[in-house]
Design an enzyme around this catalytic site. Structure first.
Site, PDB file in Angstrom:
ATOM      1  CE  LYS A  42       7.066 -23.698   3.201  1.00  0.00           C
ATOM      2  NZ  LYS A  42       8.037 -24.349   4.086  1.00  0.00           N
TER       3      LYS A  42
ATOM      4  CG  ASP B 205       9.706 -27.749   4.509  1.00  0.00           C
ATOM      5  OD1 ASP B 205      10.746 -27.520   3.852  1.00  0.00           O
ATOM      6  OD2 ASP B 205       8.701 -27.019   4.460  1.00  0.00           O
TER       7      ASP B 205
HETATM    8  P1  NAP Z   1       6.280 -19.464  12.290  1.00  0.00           P
HETATM    9  O1  NAP Z   1       5.225 -20.372  11.729  1.00  0.00           O
HETATM   10  O2  NAP Z   1       6.099 -18.008  12.254  1.00  0.00           O
HETATM   11  O3  NAP Z   1       6.512 -19.916  13.842  1.00  0.00           O
HETATM   12  C1  NAP Z   1       7.343 -19.208  14.683  1.00  0.00           C
HETATM   13  C2  NAP Z   1       7.442 -19.883  16.073  1.00  0.00           C
HETATM   14  O4  NAP Z   1       8.440 -19.176  16.819  1.00  0.00           O
HETATM   15  C3  NAP Z   1       6.169 -19.815  16.912  1.00  0.00           C
HETATM   16  O5  NAP Z   1       6.078 -20.969  17.708  1.00  0.00           O
HETATM   17  C4  NAP Z   1       6.427 -18.573  17.789  1.00  0.00           C
HETATM   18  O6  NAP Z   1       5.751 -18.617  19.025  1.00  0.00           O
HETATM   19  C5  NAP Z   1       7.896 -18.694  18.035  1.00  0.00           C
HETATM   20  N1  NAP Z   1       8.542 -17.421  18.351  1.00  0.00           N
HETATM   21  C6  NAP Z   1       8.883 -16.418  17.491  1.00  0.00           C
HETATM   22  N2  NAP Z   1       9.470 -15.403  18.159  1.00  0.00           N
HETATM   23  C7  NAP Z   1       9.486 -15.767  19.465  1.00  0.00           C
HETATM   24  C8  NAP Z   1       9.963 -15.147  20.670  1.00  0.00           C
HETATM   25  N3  NAP Z   1      10.547 -13.929  20.651  1.00  0.00           N
HETATM   26  N4  NAP Z   1       9.841 -15.816  21.841  1.00  0.00           N
HETATM   27  C9  NAP Z   1       9.267 -17.052  21.881  1.00  0.00           C
HETATM   28  N5  NAP Z   1       8.794 -17.686  20.797  1.00  0.00           N
HETATM   29  C10 NAP Z   1       8.903 -17.047  19.596  1.00  0.00           C
HETATM   30  O7  NAP Z   1       7.677 -19.721  11.590  1.00  0.00           O
HETATM   31  P2  NAP Z   1       8.185 -21.058  10.833  1.00  0.00           P
HETATM   32  O8  NAP Z   1       7.826 -20.973   9.398  1.00  0.00           O
HETATM   33  O9  NAP Z   1       7.743 -22.227  11.625  1.00  0.00           O
HETATM   34  O10 NAP Z   1       9.783 -20.899  10.898  1.00  0.00           O
HETATM   35  C11 NAP Z   1      10.455 -20.950  12.136  1.00  0.00           C
HETATM   36  C12 NAP Z   1      11.985 -20.985  11.944  1.00  0.00           C
HETATM   37  O11 NAP Z   1      12.379 -22.151  11.265  1.00  0.00           O
HETATM   38  C13 NAP Z   1      12.581 -19.811  11.168  1.00  0.00           C
HETATM   39  O12 NAP Z   1      13.734 -19.365  11.854  1.00  0.00           O
HETATM   40  C14 NAP Z   1      12.982 -20.404   9.849  1.00  0.00           C
HETATM   41  O13 NAP Z   1      14.126 -19.773   9.313  1.00  0.00           O
HETATM   42  C15 NAP Z   1      13.310 -21.834  10.247  1.00  0.00           C
HETATM   43  N6  NAP Z   1      13.125 -22.757   9.098  1.00  0.00           N
HETATM   44  C16 NAP Z   1      14.231 -23.397   8.605  1.00  0.00           C
HETATM   45  C17 NAP Z   1      14.089 -24.267   7.542  1.00  0.00           C
HETATM   46  C18 NAP Z   1      15.303 -24.991   6.994  1.00  0.00           C
HETATM   47  O14 NAP Z   1      15.234 -25.488   5.860  1.00  0.00           O
HETATM   48  N7  NAP Z   1      16.376 -25.098   7.737  1.00  0.00           N
HETATM   49  C19 NAP Z   1      12.826 -24.494   6.961  1.00  0.00           C
HETATM   50  C20 NAP Z   1      11.709 -23.838   7.504  1.00  0.00           C
HETATM   51  C21 NAP Z   1      11.884 -22.959   8.569  1.00  0.00           C
HETATM   52  P3  NAP Z   1       4.240 -18.011  19.181  1.00  0.00           P
HETATM   53  O15 NAP Z   1       3.306 -19.083  18.684  1.00  0.00           O
HETATM   54  O16 NAP Z   1       4.104 -17.761  20.650  1.00  0.00           O
HETATM   55  O17 NAP Z   1       4.193 -16.751  18.362  1.00  0.00           O
END
Ligand code: NAP
Length: 285
Positions: A74, A110
């Site tokens: 991305k 998004d």
């Molecule tokens: P990302 O960039 O990896 O960000 C993950 C976030 O989650 C970070 O803030 C991380 O905190 C936090 N996190 C992960 N595990 C954790 C834990 N055990 N305890 C506390 N905080 C935790 O991921 P992303 O791309 O933003 O995606 C995040 C979610 O959104 C995913 O579940 C994805 O499936 C969903 N999503 C859905 C759509 C849709 O179309 N519905 C689209 C995009 C994403 P730290 O900074 O402390 O590591």
């Protein structure tokens, strides 16, 4: 529904990512093309980071109509495009590329997809509301950029790694009249009772860890909108428990459908058949 025949006029679309085999975008977009009798086909391509430049060259040479971009491309895709939409530039990521007469133009659907879904399914007016966003990753960034356009009273970003929350709020431009602030996830309890909308953007609660919860719901008031970006499961434990205590639940499926709907609309200029797209995705989950 008529299925078109693939012939020499068929236009190719697709999604690139790594991994990509789990993607529901091909069935969703092919259903949308079929509903509109558009002679197009949408495929999934597994592309490694070192193959990205070659992919874009190929897409240009083959005259692809456009493509979606997912993890891990991305950000990197932006270096290969001819033009980037202002919002995609401001939030620093592209998930949709449109081929306009040979020029590749990058967009991000998004965040606007999420806000369309939130307004359609949970709360019609976000203006003046207090929002708590849990998580400060890529998805969080996109939705906060889109939420700020609705002029909420405040957006508090709570993240485990608090520095990432600070960096995120500093990097986004915030309209006057809205408070945008980062806090540590362990301090989130102090802001939950004042929130009108609470959004989980972390992967906590996603399949297979379906019993996990991003926060303790005890301080959350009945009537609060509790939203989760996760759509596998369709309803997370977080949303289920919030509904059980009188909150308005909102899941991530609508965001996925709407990001695809906006992409379809950018590519074709036609209104996306969102109900048919949703039906197809739900049947495949
Ligand atoms: P990302 O960039 O990896 O960000 C993950 C976030 O989650 C970070 O803030 C991380 O905190 C936090 N996190 C992960 N595990 C954790 C834990 N055990 N305890 C506390 N905080 C935790 O991921 P992303 O791309 O933003 O995606 C995040 C979610 O959104 C995913 O579940 C994805 O499936 C969903 N999503 C859905 C759509 C849709 O179309 N519905 C689209 C995009 C994403 P730290 O900074 O402390 O590591």
């Amino acid at each position: 529904m008529n299925h078109h025949v693939i012939n020499s006029d068929t236009v190719l679309y697709g999604v690139i990512g790594q991994p990509i085999k789990q993607s529901k975008s091909p069935i969703m977009q092919n259903r949308a093309f079929a509903e509109h009798h558009i002679n197009a086909n949408y495929l999934a391509f597994q592309i490694a980071p070192e193959q990205l430049a070659q992919f874009v060259q190929g897409a240009r040479a083959m005259g692809m109509g456009g493509f979606n971009v997912t993890i891990p491309h991305k950000l990197a895709i932006m270096d290969h495009l001819d033009e980037i939409d202002e919002d995609a530039k401001a939030l620093g990521a592209v998930n949709t590329v449109v081929n306009r007469n040979g020029r590749l133009i990058g967009y991000n659907t998004d965040g606007i997809g999420y806000v369309r879904s939130l307004k359609d399914e949970a709360i019609a007016d976000i203006t003046g509301k207090n929002i708590v966003v849990i998580g400060a990753g890529g998805a969080s960034r996109g939705i906060i950029h889109a939420l700020l356009k609705e002029k909420p009273a405040q957006i508090i970003v709570a993240n485990r790694t608090v520095d990432k929350a600070y960096q995120l709020v500093e990097s986004l431009s915030c309209p006057s009249g809205t408070l945008l602030k980062g806090i540590a996830l362990h301090d989130v309890n102090s802001v939950l009772s004042e929130a009108h909308i609470i959004i989980n953007t972390t992967s906590i609660g996603m399949y297979p860890q379906v019993d996990e919860m991003p926060i303790d719901l005890t301080p959350v008031q009945a009537g609060t909108v509790v939203s989760d970006l996760i759509y596998n499961p369709l309803e997370t434990k977080f949303v289920q428990e919030a509904k059980a205590k009188g909150c308005i639940g909102h899941g991530g499926l609508g965001m996925f459908i709407n990001q695809g709907a906006y992409a379809f609309e950018y590519w074709t200029g036609k209104s996306a058949p969102t109900e048919a797209m949703k039906q197809t995705v739900v049947a495949a989950l």
